[in-house]
Design a protein around this motif. Sequence first.
Motif, PDB file in Angstrom:
ATOM      1  N   ALA A  66       0.978  -0.895   0.383  1.00 61.46           N
ATOM      2  CA  ALA A  66       0.158  -0.318  -0.054  1.00 61.46           C
ATOM      3  C   ALA A  66       0.705   0.841  -0.104  1.00 61.46           C
ATOM      4  N   PHE A  67       0.721   2.521  -0.759  1.00 62.38           N
ATOM      5  CA  PHE A  67       1.343   3.292  -0.457  1.00 62.38           C
ATOM      6  C   PHE A  67      -0.133   4.046  -0.560  1.00 62.38           C
ATOM      7  N   LYS A  68       0.277   5.823   0.132  1.00 65.48           N
ATOM      8  CA  LYS A  68      -0.636   7.398  -0.030  1.00 65.48           C
ATOM      9  C   LYS A  68       0.442   8.268  -0.467  1.00 65.48           C
ATOM     10  N   ILE A  69      -0.425   8.993  -1.496  1.00 69.57           N
ATOM     11  CA  ILE A  69      -0.290   9.398  -2.108  1.00 69.57           C
ATOM     12  C   ILE A  69      -1.431  10.971  -1.359  1.00 69.57           C
ATOM     13  N   PHE A  70      -0.659  12.410  -2.000  1.00 70.37           N
ATOM     14  CA  PHE A  70      -1.183  13.642  -0.895  1.00 70.37           C
ATOM     15  C   PHE A  70      -0.679  15.278  -2.032  1.00 70.37           C
ATOM     16  N   ALA A  71      -2.467  15.474  -2.187  1.00 68.46           N
ATOM     17  CA  ALA A  71      -1.859  16.939  -3.013  1.00 68.46           C
ATOM     18  C   ALA A  71      -1.823  18.004  -2.044  1.00 68.46           C
ATOM     19  N   ILE A  72      -1.044  19.469  -2.127  1.00 65.25           N
ATOM     20  CA  ILE A  72      -0.827  19.755  -1.576  1.00 65.25           C
ATOM     21  C   ILE A  72      -0.569  21.758  -1.919  1.00 65.25           C
ATOM     22  N   ASN A  73      -1.154  22.206  -1.080  1.00 64.38           N
ATOM     23  CA  ASN A  73      -1.821  23.077  -0.950  1.00 64.38           C
ATOM     24  C   ASN A  73      -2.495  23.626  -2.816  1.00 64.38           C
ATOM     25  N   LEU A  74      -3.586  22.796  -2.670  1.00 59.87           N
ATOM     26  CA  LEU A  74      -4.729  23.201  -3.670  1.00 59.87           C
ATOM     27  C   LEU A  74      -6.141  24.264  -3.181  1.00 59.87           C
ATOM     28  N   PRO A  75      -6.770  25.206  -3.604  1.00 67.16           N
ATOM     29  CA  PRO A  75      -7.619  25.471  -3.178  1.00 67.16           C
ATOM     30  C   PRO A  75      -9.190  25.213  -3.393  1.00 67.16           C
ATOM     31  N   ILE A  76      -9.758  25.876  -2.348  1.00 66.25           N
ATOM     32  CA  ILE A  76     -11.383  24.909  -2.593  1.00 66.25           C
ATOM     33  C   ILE A  76     -11.331  25.554  -3.701  1.00 66.25           C
ATOM     34  N   GLY A  77     -12.564  24.192  -3.891  1.00 60.85           N
ATOM     35  CA  GLY A  77     -13.704  24.612  -5.220  1.00 60.85           C
ATOM     36  C   GLY A  77     -13.447  23.516  -6.257  1.00 60.85           C
ATOM     37  N   LEU A  78     -12.803  22.761  -5.919  1.00 60.35           N
ATOM     38  CA  LEU A  78     -12.333  21.843  -7.449  1.00 60.35           C
ATOM     39  C   LEU A  78     -12.927  20.591  -7.481  1.00 60.35           C
ATOM     40  N   GLY A  79     -13.593  20.215  -8.324  1.00 55.68           N
ATOM     41  CA  GLY A  79     -14.957  19.275  -8.512  1.00 55.68           C
ATOM     42  C   GLY A  79     -16.036  19.872  -8.305  1.00 55.68           C
ATOM     43  N   SER A  80     -17.134  19.552  -7.867  1.00 56.41           N
ATOM     44  CA  SER A  80     -19.189  19.800  -7.947  1.00 56.41           C
ATOM     45  C   SER A  80     -19.432  18.141  -6.832  1.00 56.41           C
ATOM     46  N   HIS A  81     -20.366  19.270  -6.585  1.00 53.76           N
ATOM     47  CA  HIS A  81     -21.513  18.308  -5.995  1.00 53.76           C
ATOM     48  C   HIS A  81     -22.286  17.480  -6.461  1.00 53.76           C
ATOM     49  N   SER A  82     -22.088  19.090  -7.864  1.00 52.64           N
ATOM     50  CA  SER A  82     -23.788  19.285  -8.345  1.00 52.64           C
ATOM     51  C   SER A  82     -24.277  17.543  -9.556  1.00 52.64           C
ATOM     52  N   HIS A  83     -23.477  16.657 -10.498  1.00 54.45           N
ATOM     53  CA  HIS A  83     -23.098  15.867 -10.705  1.00 54.45           C
ATOM     54  C   HIS A  83     -22.485  14.747 -10.650  1.00 54.45           C
ATOM     55  N   TRP A  84     -22.623  13.589 -10.735  1.00 52.76           N
ATOM     56  CA  TRP A  84     -21.630  12.051 -10.028  1.00 52.76           C
ATOM     57  C   TRP A  84     -20.793  12.081 -10.373  1.00 52.76           C
ATOM     58  N   ASP A  85     -20.478  12.740 -12.165  1.00 56.20           N
ATOM     59  CA  ASP A  85     -19.326  12.118 -12.868  1.00 56.20           C
ATOM     60  C   ASP A  85     -18.004  12.832 -12.842  1.00 56.20           C
ATOM     61  N   ARG A  86     -18.861  14.435 -11.928  1.00 56.39           N
ATOM     62  CA  ARG A  86     -17.884  15.706 -11.533  1.00 56.39           C
ATOM     63  C   ARG A  86     -16.952  15.956 -10.100  1.00 56.39           C
ATOM     64  N   LYS A  87     -17.738  14.501  -9.605  1.00 53.81           N
ATOM     65  CA  LYS A  87     -17.079  14.787  -8.624  1.00 53.81           C
ATOM     66  C   LYS A  87     -15.302  14.454  -8.038  1.00 53.81           C
ATOM     67  N   LEU A  88     -15.245  14.958  -7.308  1.00 54.80           N
ATOM     68  CA  LEU A  88     -13.749  14.942  -7.209  1.00 54.80           C
ATOM     69  C   LEU A  88     -12.846  13.883  -7.023  1.00 54.80           C
ATOM     70  N   ASP A  89     -13.363  13.187  -5.816  1.00 53.62           N
ATOM     71  CA  ASP A  89     -12.835  11.862  -4.972  1.00 53.62           C
ATOM     72  C   ASP A  89     -13.586  10.882  -6.016  1.00 53.62           C
ATOM     73  N   GLY A  90     -14.659  10.968  -6.884  1.00 50.20           N
ATOM     74  CA  GLY A  90     -15.221   9.865  -7.788  1.00 50.20           C
ATOM     75  C   GLY A  90     -13.581   9.361  -8.655  1.00 50.20           C
ATOM     76  N   LYS A  91     -13.727  11.243  -9.212  1.00 57.28           N
ATOM     77  CA  LYS A  91     -12.960  11.053 -10.149  1.00 57.28           C
ATOM     78  C   LYS A  91     -10.951  10.512  -9.698  1.00 57.28           C
ATOM     79  N   LEU A  92     -10.782  10.205  -8.431  1.00 56.29           N
ATOM     80  CA  LEU A  92      -9.736  10.239  -8.363  1.00 56.29           C
ATOM     81  C   LEU A  92      -9.705   8.968  -7.843  1.00 56.29           C
ATOM     82  N   ALA A  93     -10.789   8.610  -7.458  1.00 55.69           N
ATOM     83  CA  ALA A  93     -10.967   7.077  -6.939  1.00 55.69           C
ATOM     84  C   ALA A  93     -11.289   6.030  -8.847  1.00 55.69           C
ATOM     85  N   GLN A  94     -11.818   6.620  -9.644  1.00 55.97           N
ATOM     86  CA  GLN A  94     -11.180   5.731 -10.949  1.00 55.97           C
ATOM     87  C   GLN A  94     -10.415   5.628 -11.257  1.00 55.97           C
TER      88      GLN A  94
END
Length: 379
Positions: A210-238
Amino acid sequence: MLRYLNAGESHGEGLIGIIEGLPANLFIDIDYINSELKRRQRGYGRGKRMEIERDSINILSGVRGGFTIGSPLTLYIENKDYKNWYKKMSIMDEITENIITKPRPGHGDLAGVIKYAQKDIRNILERASARETAMRVAIGAIAKLILKEFNIDICSHVTEIGGIEDKGHYSISEILNINSSLRIIDKKIEGKVIDKIDECKEKGDTLGGAFKIFAINLPIGLGSHSHWDRKLDGKLAQGLMSLQGIKVVEIGEGMNISKKLGSQVHDEIFYDNGYYRTTNNAGGIEAGISNGENIILKGYMKPIPSLKIPLKSIDMDTKKEYLAHKERADVCAVSSASIVGESILSWIIAEELIIKFGGDSIQEMKNNYTKYIKYIKKR
């Protein structure tokens, strides 16, 4: 819109990548891309293929004078081992020898030849091979060059191999400055893992981890709650699940927080010249949107399924029981997978930056970004 297509077989002539949607005037640092390719090839437990290939990038279009010009960018990596395989991998000549009919458990061999109506398993395994990730790292390096323009860093470290865990909690500085062939920070743990890899190599077996990956110094507001295929966590998991061998993806404290009370889990919000949290159990994402904290992903990789002592299988022609076909492979590639994981994360974050801040040039993007950061500070 940022997108890419990659192509090429493991023992074919080379790997190709085409990137569309890059902003103009982005400096393309060839040395940096090549250094990322070298990071992927390192790691204790890698196989003999890494002794043959010395990956380096060639840029065929989309760059002039060292800077992107807004047109599609084409990348090429030569497979140096092709000279030993050109007869087996002929593009036009009929292949009548060395036909593989014994699928390997754990690979896509059986499902692939049935799905695509192939007789030779090599037509599946050549593309399913993790050799494909060399181009993904090159593409990810270009995404990292975009992120550098916005002072966003991506880093990773290995947390477990073969059941031996590094449970330490490390600073971002320690992770960014790892000095380990296995990307394990604790030297005592690294030593134990090296012994385990040596033991498995002797037995002809393999290891996952197993390994961990980090993204550092991101702004608020990347991705979206409004559509299933725009959710940032969904994109990253896929994206991370698309990496060969990954069977589980965890975001933030993932599995641990499923066992706790809500009052113990959710990251409280504070303000002092800006919004901040004192915990990050959510891993930097809420409702599919980045919340300004570091994004934290964890990938779990199965043991490599190409074994020197192969498992039982069936000859698809005769239906008789045989040992599976053998291919040259690594004993352990978790450290390399962490580098590919960085590239996957980098690409998706770069794509989200382009969606959010638009612009045909990197200067226009940065102007839009600066205005947005000023807006956040006023909220």
